[in-house]
Design a protein around this motif. Sequence first.
Motif, PDB file in Angstrom:
ATOM      1  N   MET A 265       0.841  -1.204   0.000  1.00  0.00           N
ATOM      2  CA  MET A 265       0.000   0.000   0.000  1.00  0.00           C
ATOM      3  C   MET A 265       0.872   1.248   0.000  1.00  0.00           C
ATOM      4  O   MET A 265       1.915   1.292   0.627  1.00  0.00           O
ATOM      5  N   ASP A 266       0.440   2.251  -0.776  1.00  0.00           N
ATOM      6  CA  ASP A 266       1.133   3.529  -0.822  1.00  0.00           C
ATOM      7  C   ASP A 266       1.278   4.109   0.588  1.00  0.00           C
ATOM      8  O   ASP A 266       0.357   4.054   1.393  1.00  0.00           O
ATOM      9  N   LYS A 267       2.488   4.659   0.873  1.00  0.00           N
ATOM     10  CA  LYS A 267       2.744   5.198   2.212  1.00  0.00           C
ATOM     11  C   LYS A 267       1.769   6.312   2.561  1.00  0.00           C
ATOM     12  O   LYS A 267       1.327   6.444   3.709  1.00  0.00           O
ATOM     13  N   LYS A 268       1.413   7.116   1.563  1.00  0.00           N
ATOM     14  CA  LYS A 268       0.480   8.215   1.806  1.00  0.00           C
ATOM     15  C   LYS A 268      -0.895   7.681   2.213  1.00  0.00           C
ATOM     16  O   LYS A 268      -1.537   8.198   3.130  1.00  0.00           O
ATOM     17  N   LEU A 269      -1.332   6.600   1.540  1.00  0.00           N
ATOM     18  CA  LEU A 269      -2.602   5.969   1.885  1.00  0.00           C
ATOM     19  C   LEU A 269      -2.543   5.332   3.256  1.00  0.00           C
ATOM     20  O   LEU A 269      -3.489   5.420   4.055  1.00  0.00           O
ATOM     21  N   HIS A 270      -1.420   4.672   3.558  1.00  0.00           N
ATOM     22  CA  HIS A 270      -1.249   4.030   4.861  1.00  0.00           C
ATOM     23  C   HIS A 270      -1.351   5.054   5.994  1.00  0.00           C
ATOM     24  O   HIS A 270      -2.047   4.822   7.007  1.00  0.00           O
ATOM     25  N   ASN A 271      -0.679   6.182   5.817  1.00  0.00           N
ATOM     26  CA  ASN A 271      -0.719   7.232   6.848  1.00  0.00           C
ATOM     27  C   ASN A 271      -2.134   7.802   6.992  1.00  0.00           C
ATOM     28  O   ASN A 271      -2.581   8.131   8.106  1.00  0.00           O
ATOM     29  N   PHE A 272      -2.839   7.902   5.860  1.00  0.00           N
ATOM     30  CA  PHE A 272      -4.216   8.432   5.917  1.00  0.00           C
ATOM     31  C   PHE A 272      -5.127   7.492   6.694  1.00  0.00           C
ATOM     32  O   PHE A 272      -5.899   7.929   7.561  1.00  0.00           O
ATOM     33  N   PHE A 273      -5.072   6.197   6.412  1.00  0.00           N
ATOM     34  CA  PHE A 273      -5.909   5.228   7.121  1.00  0.00           C
ATOM     35  C   PHE A 273      -5.560   5.177   8.602  1.00  0.00           C
ATOM     36  O   PHE A 273      -6.437   5.056   9.464  1.00  0.00           O
ATOM     37  N   ALA A 274      -4.250   5.290   8.893  1.00  0.00           N
ATOM     38  CA  ALA A 274      -3.817   5.215  10.290  1.00  0.00           C
ATOM     39  C   ALA A 274      -4.248   6.451  11.086  1.00  0.00           C
ATOM     40  O   ALA A 274      -4.361   6.387  12.319  1.00  0.00           O
ATOM     41  N   SER A 275      -4.497   7.569  10.404  1.00  0.00           N
ATOM     42  CA  SER A 275      -4.871   8.801  11.118  1.00  0.00           C
ATOM     43  C   SER A 275      -6.267   8.755  11.723  1.00  0.00           C
ATOM     44  O   SER A 275      -6.585   9.520  12.637  1.00  0.00           O
ATOM     45  N   GLY A 276      -7.120   7.853  11.203  1.00  0.00           N
ATOM     46  CA  GLY A 276      -8.490   7.756  11.730  1.00  0.00           C
ATOM     47  C   GLY A 276      -9.417   8.855  11.225  1.00  0.00           C
ATOM     48  O   GLY A 276     -10.546   8.982  11.703  1.00  0.00           O
ATOM     49  N   LEU A 277      -8.962   9.659  10.253  1.00  0.00           N
ATOM     50  CA  LEU A 277      -9.791  10.759   9.750  1.00  0.00           C
ATOM     51  C   LEU A 277     -11.041  10.255   9.042  1.00  0.00           C
ATOM     52  O   LEU A 277     -12.102  10.882   9.122  1.00  0.00           O
TER      53      LEU A 277
END
Length: 268
Positions: free
Chosen positions: A1-13
């Motif tokens: 998974m793209d790092k940007k997508l991973h960080n987005f999912f992990a943020s809980g937004l």
Amino acid sequence: MDKKLHNFFASGLLEKYVLDEISASESLQVEQFIAKYPEVEQEYIKLQENLEIIAKAQAVEAPVSILDNILEDIDDKTQTPVVKLNTSSRKFSWFSIAASIATLLFAGGFYMKNEQNKALKRENQVVVDEIFDLRDDIDKNNQKLDNLMRQFMKLNNPETEKYVFRGNDRAKDLKTVAYINPIEETSMIDVVSLPQLPEDQTYQLWAEMQDRMVNLGILDASQRKLQSVPYVKDALALSITIGPKERLNTTSADSAIAQIDLNNKRNN
């Protein structure tokens, strides 16, 4: 998974966006991700479906009598008492007339003031009672919201697996969904539809072990909501059976009407 997508999912937004607990700038960011990435859009749709499942399970209808009670209370409070005075043909002196009028005005004013005070006390008591009722409702709603959030987070946990029970020829209309998280060791059941049974029979949920069957309780057709059930470690399968009410803790090989295999999914 793209790092940007991973960080987005992990943020809980995304979860906060679905629950409408997000700022305007964060909301714009989430909408951009949904429009740009199909993975985010799919997860957004899944979150909406899960929230709808829980919302339907927690829905409570307001009592029909509330509006009638409010209208009746308003009618009672707007009625104004009328005092009828008998006229007399006797002639009084101007002084007597003035004194009588003053006395009547004083008595009428005192009476009206007294009635207003009584009405005000009653209204104050009603307001106090309503405030206490509102506080109680708020506490109950906060508790429901807390339970809703907990169930929502469990459903959207990446480790939670979804299993769908489908009935055999004996119960073709049966449909029940199980949500199992082997990491947190939690299990939940969503009873979608259970065919009506005779009065002397009931549905039961079982966990199949290597050497025995473990009874997980009764499935009630009227309980159409997401509910927790005991988690059984190392269970090979879950099954729904039909059996007599007087023998709740017994089952036979031909009594199962729906079954899901847990072992295969865990080994994949």
